[in-house]
Design a protein around this motif. Structure first.
Motif, PDB file in Angstrom:
ATOM      1  N   GLY A 197       0.671  -1.297   0.128  1.00 28.57           N
ATOM      2  CA  GLY A 197       0.082   0.007  -0.046  1.00 28.57           C
ATOM      3  C   GLY A 197       0.785   1.271  -0.033  1.00 28.57           C
ATOM      4  N   GLU A 198       2.003   1.152  -0.147  1.00 28.75           N
ATOM      5  CA  GLU A 198       2.700   2.449  -0.214  1.00 28.75           C
ATOM      6  C   GLU A 198       2.920   3.171  -1.388  1.00 28.75           C
ATOM      7  N   THR A 199       2.630   4.517  -1.081  1.00 23.29           N
ATOM      8  CA  THR A 199       2.238   5.503  -2.219  1.00 23.29           C
ATOM      9  C   THR A 199       3.638   6.436  -2.360  1.00 23.29           C
ATOM     10  N   ALA A 200       4.121   6.782  -1.269  1.00 25.39           N
ATOM     11  CA  ALA A 200       5.227   8.077  -1.234  1.00 25.39           C
ATOM     12  C   ALA A 200       6.281   7.360  -2.100  1.00 25.39           C
ATOM     13  N   PRO A 201       6.919   6.351  -2.005  1.00 20.83           N
ATOM     14  CA  PRO A 201       8.038   5.860  -2.945  1.00 20.83           C
ATOM     15  C   PRO A 201       7.758   5.896  -4.259  1.00 20.83           C
ATOM     16  N   LEU A 202       6.406   5.444  -4.714  1.00 21.63           N
ATOM     17  CA  LEU A 202       6.185   5.313  -6.192  1.00 21.63           C
ATOM     18  C   LEU A 202       5.946   6.686  -6.728  1.00 21.63           C
ATOM     19  N   LEU A 203       5.455   7.556  -6.117  1.00 18.17           N
ATOM     20  CA  LEU A 203       5.738   9.121  -6.639  1.00 18.17           C
ATOM     21  C   LEU A 203       6.874   9.574  -7.123  1.00 18.17           C
ATOM     22  N   PHE A 204       8.121   9.083  -6.458  1.00 17.76           N
ATOM     23  CA  PHE A 204       9.159   9.420  -7.170  1.00 17.76           C
ATOM     24  C   PHE A 204       9.766   8.528  -8.075  1.00 17.76           C
ATOM     25  N   THR A 205       9.221   7.212  -8.498  1.00 16.70           N
ATOM     26  CA  THR A 205       9.819   6.225  -8.875  1.00 16.70           C
ATOM     27  C   THR A 205       8.904   5.925 -10.211  1.00 16.70           C
ATOM     28  N   ALA A 206       7.796   4.957  -9.947  1.00 17.25           N
ATOM     29  CA  ALA A 206       6.921   4.672 -10.936  1.00 17.25           C
ATOM     30  C   ALA A 206       6.166   5.798 -11.560  1.00 17.25           C
ATOM     31  N   PHE A 207       5.884   6.568 -10.663  1.00 17.78           N
ATOM     32  CA  PHE A 207       5.226   8.020 -11.175  1.00 17.78           C
ATOM     33  C   PHE A 207       3.454   7.693 -11.585  1.00 17.78           C
ATOM     34  N   GLY A 208       3.221   6.539 -12.231  1.00 19.85           N
ATOM     35  CA  GLY A 208       1.932   6.286 -12.652  1.00 19.85           C
ATOM     36  C   GLY A 208       1.529   6.583 -13.991  1.00 19.85           C
TER      37      GLY A 208
END
Length: 296
Positions: A220-231
């Motif tokens: 359920g992590e969101t913060a690290p994905l904002l800087f990496t996977a981006f969406g």
């Protein structure tokens, strides 16, 4: 002649029995209350998510991608698929490294300075905020690549899994009796083979549980994905390109001003929690069956 009064050794036993019964009931009541306090938040979250998000779950939610702004409907199929890819990459990174580190600490590095340094590092890494982990992977992978990617997101999740798996594996291996190791060595089995085939196999239920705890933590992590996977609002399976993820899609929908997106965010939250619970429950069920078979 003075009469002698015999004092029974059981004198006052009724009072002692009463005190023990009261203490026993109080301890039982405290244990039940503590259990309810642990279970109550999970039940409350489930009930509220079902209340807010169950009405938005339909076939389109699991088969369609997000609709453009202003159009009603759509789903999070690409986000569910993207989360599976990211968690798969994270598991490929975190599980082998975490288990190998735990084996080293429990079997080969007990009491050594390097082992103490590894334990300290794992404990510190376990407390690092996820957003700091995301920024670090952003600097190490995203900036050199000059673009966001699924690979960087998976690596960030994998690094976050390592400390939990490492410490859990170490503790589970330390619980294996030394007699098991001595029996294997007495039969002439090499130490490395004894660790992998006997000691690790004996502790495998606890090790698997630790892996699933780490999996559930990063799912359920969101913060690290904002800087990496981006969406990404579209289907994507390219590991070198941005990719959608369920937590990211929930975040985007939750901060939007559209009521329809808010409903989809609640539905996505419900699906995410259910997927985590089902995954952990399945692993625990399979593990328990393995224990029972071994016992028989």
């Amino acid at each position: 002649m003075a009469e002698q009064v015999a004092i029974s050794p059981y004198a006052g036993s009724n009072g002692n029995r009463m005190r023990r019964a009261v203490a026993n009931h109080m301890a039982t009541a405290l244990a039940i209350i503590s259990t309810l306090l642990v279970v109550a938040p999970l039940v409350a979250i489930f009930v509220y998510l079902i209340y807010k998000g169950a009405s938005s779950l339909n076939f389109a939610f699991f088969t369609q991608i997000p609709k453009p702004v202003g159009e009603v409907g759509g789903g999070m199929a690409n986000a569910i698929y993207g989360s599976a890819i990211l968690l798969g990459i994270g598991s490929l990174v975190g599980v082998p490294v975490g288990i190998a580190s735990g084996i080293f600490l429990a079997e080969f590095g007990r009491g050594g300075r390097f082992a103490n340094l590894v334990r300290f590092t794992a404990d510190v890494l376990n407390g690092v905020p996820s957003i700091v982990m995301g920024i670090s992977v952003y600097s190490l992978i995203v900036l050199p690549q000059k673009h966001f990617s699924a690979l960087s997101g998976g690596v960030a999740l994998g690094i976050m899994m390592i400390p939990t798996i490492t410490r859990t594996t170490e503790e589970m291996l330390l619980m294996v009796p030394n007699s098991v190791r001595e029996a294997a060595l007495g039969l002439g089995v090499p130490n490395w083979r004894s660790v992998l085939s006997i000691t690790l196999k004996t502790a495998s239920p606890g090790v698997i549980t630790g892996c699933m705890l780490a999996f559930a933590r990063v799912a359920g992590e969101t913060a690290p994905l904002l800087f990496t996977a981006f969406g990404n609002n579209f289907w994507s399976s390219n590991l070198t390109q941005p990719i959608a993820a369920l937590p990211l899609q929930i975040y985007v929908y939750a901060i939007s001003p559209y009521d329809d997106w808010h409903r989809l965010a609640w539905a996505g939250s419900l699906v995410l929690i259910v997927l985590i619970v089902v995954a952990v429950a399945l692993v625990r069920f399979v593990t328990s069956r393995g224990i029972l078979k071994g016992a028989n």
